[in-house]
Design a protein around this motif. Structure first.
Motif, mmCIF file in Angstrom:
data_model
loop_
_atom_site.group_PDB
_atom_site.id
_atom_site.type_symbol
_atom_site.label_atom_id
_atom_site.label_comp_id
_atom_site.label_asym_id
_atom_site.label_seq_id
_atom_site.Cartn_x
_atom_site.Cartn_y
_atom_site.Cartn_z
ATOM 1 N N ILE A 1 -54.905 54.152 -56.948
ATOM 2 C CA ILE A 1 -53.484 54.498 -57.026
ATOM 3 C C ILE A 1 -53.416 55.914 -57.590
ATOM 4 N N TYR A 2 -53.006 56.844 -56.754
ATOM 5 C CA TYR A 2 -53.009 58.267 -57.101
ATOM 6 C C TYR A 2 -51.586 58.742 -57.397
ATOM 7 N N VAL A 3 -51.436 59.489 -58.474
ATOM 8 C CA VAL A 3 -50.130 60.009 -58.862
ATOM 9 C C VAL A 3 -49.968 61.441 -58.372
ATOM 10 N N SER A 4 -49.012 61.636 -57.481
ATOM 11 C CA SER A 4 -48.668 62.967 -56.986
ATOM 12 C C SER A 4 -47.369 63.403 -57.667
ATOM 13 N N SER A 5 -46.420 63.930 -56.929
ATOM 14 C CA SER A 5 -45.146 64.368 -57.507
ATOM 15 C C SER A 5 -44.075 64.406 -56.432
ATOM 16 N N LEU B 1 -59.292 60.265 -46.267
ATOM 17 C CA LEU B 1 -59.093 58.929 -45.703
ATOM 18 C C LEU B 1 -59.549 58.834 -44.248
ATOM 19 N N LYS B 2 -59.594 59.955 -43.551
ATOM 20 C CA LYS B 2 -60.066 59.933 -42.159
ATOM 21 C C LYS B 2 -61.550 59.606 -42.076
ATOM 22 N N GLN B 3 -62.275 59.854 -43.153
ATOM 23 C CA GLN B 3 -63.727 59.702 -43.135
ATOM 24 C C GLN B 3 -64.238 58.619 -44.077
ATOM 25 N N HIS B 4 -63.331 57.996 -44.843
ATOM 26 C CA HIS B 4 -63.749 57.013 -45.836
ATOM 27 C C HIS B 4 -62.900 55.750 -45.723
ATOM 28 N N SER B 5 -63.444 54.654 -46.230
ATOM 29 C CA SER B 5 -62.739 53.366 -46.154
ATOM 30 C C SER B 5 -62.018 52.994 -47.450
ATOM 31 N N LEU B 6 -62.225 53.780 -48.503
ATOM 32 C CA LEU B 6 -61.584 53.485 -49.791
ATOM 33 C C LEU B 6 -60.066 53.588 -49.660
ATOM 34 N N PRO B 7 -59.309 52.514 -49.948
ATOM 35 C CA PRO B 7 -57.847 52.589 -49.867
ATOM 36 C C PRO B 7 -57.258 53.462 -50.988
ATOM 37 N N VAL B 8 -56.339 54.328 -50.623
ATOM 38 C CA VAL B 8 -55.662 55.188 -51.603
ATOM 39 C C VAL B 8 -54.158 55.128 -51.343
ATOM 40 N N THR B 9 -53.403 54.724 -52.351
ATOM 41 C CA THR B 9 -51.944 54.701 -52.277
ATOM 42 C C THR B 9 -51.396 55.807 -53.164
ATOM 43 N N VAL C 1 -50.888 48.009 -56.438
ATOM 44 C CA VAL C 1 -52.214 47.416 -56.263
ATOM 45 C C VAL C 1 -52.160 46.321 -55.201
ATOM 46 N N GLU C 2 -51.114 45.515 -55.247
ATOM 47 C CA GLU C 2 -50.968 44.420 -54.287
ATOM 48 C C GLU C 2 -50.203 44.833 -53.043
ATOM 49 N N TYR C 3 -49.154 45.617 -53.234
ATOM 50 C CA TYR C 3 -48.232 45.849 -52.124
ATOM 51 C C TYR C 3 -48.342 47.232 -51.479
ATOM 52 N N GLY C 4 -48.948 48.191 -52.154
ATOM 53 C CA GLY C 4 -49.020 49.542 -51.614
ATOM 54 C C GLY C 4 -50.019 49.664 -50.479
ATOM 55 N N TYR D 1 -45.117 56.819 -51.838
ATOM 56 C CA TYR D 1 -43.967 56.089 -52.366
ATOM 57 C C TYR D 1 -43.295 56.930 -53.455
ATOM 58 N N ILE D 2 -42.080 57.379 -53.185
ATOM 59 C CA ILE D 2 -41.315 58.133 -54.173
ATOM 60 C C ILE D 2 -40.767 57.175 -55.226
ATOM 61 N N THR D 3 -41.062 57.462 -56.487
ATOM 62 C CA THR D 3 -40.540 56.670 -57.606
ATOM 63 C C THR D 3 -39.846 57.648 -58.553
#
Length: 330
Positions: A113-117, A160-168, A222-225, A231-233
């Motif tokens: 779960i990555y925090v952007s802005s 993400l184009k080259q890896h399978s690790l999920p990142v939201t 973790v479950e739903y993303g 996702y803007i919060t």
């Protein structure tokens, strides 16, 4: 589940760690300063990991055995301050993020779960809030911190184009909340208000959100993303007049009544920035921040509400808790 949290002594990270523990997670907390962490996290059952985003190799093995990586760390302290901080922004916010994702995948992390802005997000049209599909506002990405977040997102999508690790990706608005010990610009504004240092009401505003609500949305993600989704919060739009009126209500300290014209604010901010450069101090009224706030951009958190179950408490409740925390600790 076991979580690894970067930026765990920051406003968002600190509140996130607490919510994770309350909801049954075990937590490893990355800290640059164990001394600072021992003060801010001393009441919590967490494993402290000393490390720095400029040297990810030094702590990468600590990711092993963790299920979820919550990446809140970023170089942002000076993002409204004068000077060119691009090298640090690039090294930590862009290159460091991709290096961290690469190591996380090697160590068996199941999701990030990555925090952007939400700061760079533009508006769809006049009076129409932007959303996850809206391109960046060109004026906003003149700000180097916001630029670094846009480029970090681009780098993540390439990863993400080259890896399978999920990142939201989570995109917060301007965060306020208790335990803002550093403090951030938001916390400093509250402290200045409590010390009656605000000269007047500035012409500007932005979307304001409680850091605890952002943290909960991250946990929900973790479950739903979905991987690769943003996702803007950002909570609700708030101008300075409403912000000060609310602070007056919760603190019983009178709000300034004088309205400061935008052009006058720009002039004062210009002098403030140049004085800060000459003295190597922090600008009390950063010009870049004044320009960004004057845009009065609004963004929608509807997607996060619908898909992540995000919710946002009233501004009054947030500021009441912030004021109470500062009065106890400052």
């Amino acid at each position: 589940m076991k979580a690894f949290v970067t930026g765990s002594t920051g406003l968002l990270g600190n509140n996130l760690v607490r919510l994770l523990l309350e909801q049954g997670y075990s937590v490893k907390a990355l800290v640059r300063s164990p001394e600072k962490a021992s003060q801010l996290l001393s009441d919590l059952d967490v494993t402290l990991v000393k490390g720095d985003m400029l040297n990810i190799d030094s702590f990468a093995k600590e990711l092993a055995g963790c299920d979820i990586l919550f990446h809140t760390a970023a170089y942002f302290r000076e993002y409204y301050q004068p000077g060119n901080h691009w090298q640090m922004l690039e090294d930590i916010n862009i290159k460091g993020t991709i290096k961290l994702l690469t190591e996380a995948e090697k160590q068996g992390i199941k999701k990030v779960i990555y925090v952007s802005s939400a700061g760079p997000v533009g508006m769809k049209a006049a009076n129409v809030p932007g959303d996850e599909s809206t391109p960046p506002e060109q004026q906003a990405i003149k700000n180097l911190y916001f630029k670094s977040k846009v480029l970090a997102e681009d780098a993540i999508f390439e990863f993400l184009k080259q890896h399978s690790l999920p990142v939201t990706l989570i995109l917060p608005g301007w965060m306020f909340g208790p335990r803002d010990a550093a403090p951030t610009g938001a916390g400093q504004l509250v402290l200045d208000y409590l010390n009656q240092k605000m000269p007047g009401i500035l012409d500007g505003g932005t979307c304001v959100v409680d850091a605890r609500d952002v943290a909960q949305a991250m946990i929900n993600a973790v479950e739903y993303g979905k991987s690769g989704k943003r996702y803007i919060t950002a909570g609700q739009f708030c101008n300075f007049e409403t912000l000060f009126q609310t602070l007056e209500k919760v603190s019983a300290i009178p709000s300034p009544k004088r309205r400061i014209p935008y052009i006058l604010t720009l002039i004062v901010a210009w002098f403030s920035d140049n004085y800060a450069r000459l003295t190597n101090n922090r600008s009390m009224l950063p010009l870049d921040g004044i320009r960004i706030m004057h845009l009065k951009r609004q963004v929608s958190s509807a997607k996060a509400i619908k898909e992540l179950g995000a919710s946002f408490r009233p501004l009054e409740k947030t500021l009441d808790d912030v004021v109470e925390w500062y009065r106890k600790h400052y």
